[in-house]
Design a protein around this motif. Sequence first.
Motif, PDB file in Angstrom:
ATOM      1  N   LEU A  84      31.246  68.034  31.908  1.00  0.00           N
ATOM      2  CA  LEU A  84      31.141  69.039  32.962  1.00  0.00           C
ATOM      3  C   LEU A  84      32.472  69.771  33.134  1.00  0.00           C
ATOM      4  N   MET A  85      33.567  69.025  33.169  1.00  0.00           N
ATOM      5  CA  MET A  85      34.883  69.629  33.335  1.00  0.00           C
ATOM      6  C   MET A  85      35.247  70.511  32.140  1.00  0.00           C
ATOM      7  N   SER A  86      34.956  70.043  30.932  1.00  0.00           N
ATOM      8  CA  SER A  86      35.308  70.793  29.728  1.00  0.00           C
ATOM      9  C   SER A  86      34.510  72.091  29.631  1.00  0.00           C
ATOM     10  N   THR A  87      33.222  72.032  29.972  1.00  0.00           N
ATOM     11  CA  THR A  87      32.370  73.210  29.840  1.00  0.00           C
ATOM     12  C   THR A  87      32.666  74.255  30.902  1.00  0.00           C
ATOM     13  N   THR A  88      32.891  73.813  32.133  1.00  0.00           N
ATOM     14  CA  THR A  88      33.167  74.765  33.218  1.00  0.00           C
ATOM     15  C   THR A  88      34.626  75.195  33.239  1.00  0.00           C
ATOM     16  N   GLN A  89      35.503  74.443  32.568  1.00  0.00           N
ATOM     17  CA  GLN A  89      36.949  74.676  32.630  1.00  0.00           C
ATOM     18  C   GLN A  89      37.416  74.677  34.086  1.00  0.00           C
ATOM     19  N   ALA A  90      36.893  73.724  34.834  1.00  0.00           N
ATOM     20  CA  ALA A  90      37.228  73.614  36.258  1.00  0.00           C
ATOM     21  C   ALA A  90      37.157  72.153  36.671  1.00  0.00           C
ATOM     22  N   ASN A  91      37.973  71.789  37.648  1.00  0.00           N
ATOM     23  CA  ASN A  91      37.927  70.456  38.232  1.00  0.00           C
ATOM     24  C   ASN A  91      37.122  70.567  39.523  1.00  0.00           C
ATOM     25  N   LEU A  92      35.832  70.300  39.427  1.00  0.00           N
ATOM     26  CA  LEU A  92      34.930  70.480  40.559  1.00  0.00           C
ATOM     27  C   LEU A  92      34.948  69.301  41.524  1.00  0.00           C
ATOM     28  N   GLU A  93      35.509  68.186  41.096  1.00  0.00           N
ATOM     29  CA  GLU A  93      35.507  66.968  41.907  1.00  0.00           C
ATOM     30  C   GLU A  93      36.880  66.313  41.855  1.00  0.00           C
ATOM     31  N   PRO A  94      37.796  66.735  42.713  1.00  0.00           N
ATOM     32  CA  PRO A  94      39.141  66.143  42.692  1.00  0.00           C
ATOM     33  C   PRO A  94      39.084  64.627  42.807  1.00  0.00           C
ATOM     34  N   ILE A  95      39.931  63.971  42.048  1.00  0.00           N
ATOM     35  CA  ILE A  95      39.972  62.513  42.039  1.00  0.00           C
ATOM     36  C   ILE A  95      40.778  62.023  43.234  1.00  0.00           C
ATOM     37  N   PHE A  96      40.259  61.016  43.889  1.00  0.00           N
ATOM     38  CA  PHE A  96      40.893  60.444  45.073  1.00  0.00           C
ATOM     39  C   PHE A  96      41.887  59.377  44.624  1.00  0.00           C
ATOM     40  N   LEU A  97      43.165  59.575  44.914  1.00  0.00           N
ATOM     41  CA  LEU A  97      44.218  58.637  44.532  1.00  0.00           C
ATOM     42  C   LEU A  97      44.925  58.115  45.775  1.00  0.00           C
ATOM     43  N   LEU A  98      45.433  56.895  45.688  1.00  0.00           N
ATOM     44  CA  LEU A  98      46.233  56.307  46.751  1.00  0.00           C
ATOM     45  C   LEU A  98      47.671  56.169  46.274  1.00  0.00           C
ATOM     46  N   TYR A  99      48.612  56.329  47.196  1.00  0.00           N
ATOM     47  CA  TYR A  99      50.017  56.136  46.844  1.00  0.00           C
ATOM     48  C   TYR A  99      50.741  55.471  48.004  1.00  0.00           C
ATOM     49  N   ASP A 100      51.833  54.813  47.675  1.00  0.00           N
ATOM     50  CA  ASP A 100      52.673  54.163  48.676  1.00  0.00           C
ATOM     51  C   ASP A 100      53.663  55.208  49.181  1.00  0.00           C
ATOM     52  N   GLY A 101      53.284  55.889  50.251  1.00  0.00           N
ATOM     53  CA  GLY A 101      54.040  57.057  50.688  1.00  0.00           C
ATOM     54  C   GLY A 101      55.331  56.741  51.396  1.00  0.00           C
ATOM     55  N   GLY A 102      55.316  55.733  52.265  1.00  0.00           N
ATOM     56  CA  GLY A 102      56.513  55.461  53.046  1.00  0.00           C
ATOM     57  C   GLY A 102      56.921  56.689  53.833  1.00  0.00           C
ATOM     58  N   ASP A 103      58.192  57.071  53.705  1.00  0.00           N
ATOM     59  CA  ASP A 103      58.698  58.265  54.383  1.00  0.00           C
ATOM     60  C   ASP A 103      59.220  59.255  53.344  1.00  0.00           C
ATOM     61  N   GLY A 104      58.487  59.380  52.212  1.00  0.00           N
ATOM     62  CA  GLY A 104      58.895  60.295  51.156  1.00  0.00           C
ATOM     63  C   GLY A 104      58.581  61.734  51.488  1.00  0.00           C
ATOM     64  N   PRO A 105      58.983  62.670  50.615  1.00  0.00           N
ATOM     65  CA  PRO A 105      58.801  64.102  50.901  1.00  0.00           C
ATOM     66  C   PRO A 105      57.343  64.512  51.049  1.00  0.00           C
ATOM     67  N   ALA A 106      56.443  63.922  50.250  1.00  0.00           N
ATOM     68  CA  ALA A 106      55.030  64.286  50.372  1.00  0.00           C
ATOM     69  C   ALA A 106      54.482  63.850  51.722  1.00  0.00           C
TER      70      ALA A 106
END
Length: 209
Positions: free
Chosen positions: A154-176
């Motif tokens: 689906l991604m290759s044919t549409t050349q689009a990311n239609l479903e962003p992947i949900f990621l977790l990170y250890d943010g703490g007090d970083g810039p993000a």
Amino acid sequence: MASPELPVPDGLVLRPFRGVRFTVDDPAEVTSPPYDLISESDVQDLLDAHPNNVVRLILPRPGTGIPSVPEVAPASGVTPAAPYGQARDTLRAWLESGVLIRDAEPALYVYEQTGPGVLQRGLIGDVGLAAPEQRVILPHENVMPGPVADRLSLMSTTQANLEPIFLLYDGGDGPATRLVGTVAAARPPAGGGRHRRRRTAPPVGRHRP
């Protein structure tokens, strides 16, 4: 797959991008649960709520059926299977007609999800891919080849990311983490209810969350 032609990051690379969004008053009418949580009856309910629901892109099929999961993705240079081509054509038509619009400038998007006793915030952005052995982003465990091939096709044919992947990170007090808090406090959101989105355009760079 990480490209050997790109610089290898020494940490997570998060970059602004030009988001594509629906031009509707209520985003809830055109959003859907993840594709693998949608039943055939759910498809019809979503389309009854709005004929341009994103389910037409993430589960492309004539009528209201659910696509079968292929065992392998279409090979390079081979005409894509009908469902994926249908999603590509629908995406193009919606962009041309104004159902979807692309933001003029790159941005990161602060996403907020709320519920009873729950407040969850994060960033939607363009993430750089490093080689798996660097362990910058850890792979999903116990994935199945069929669904992986289906979403890749689906991604290759549409050349689009239609479903962003949900990621977790250890943010703490970083810039993000600080960026998310600042934007959430200072800018009014788009959408309402349980899901909200805010747009921000920080400088492009490499940031550890």
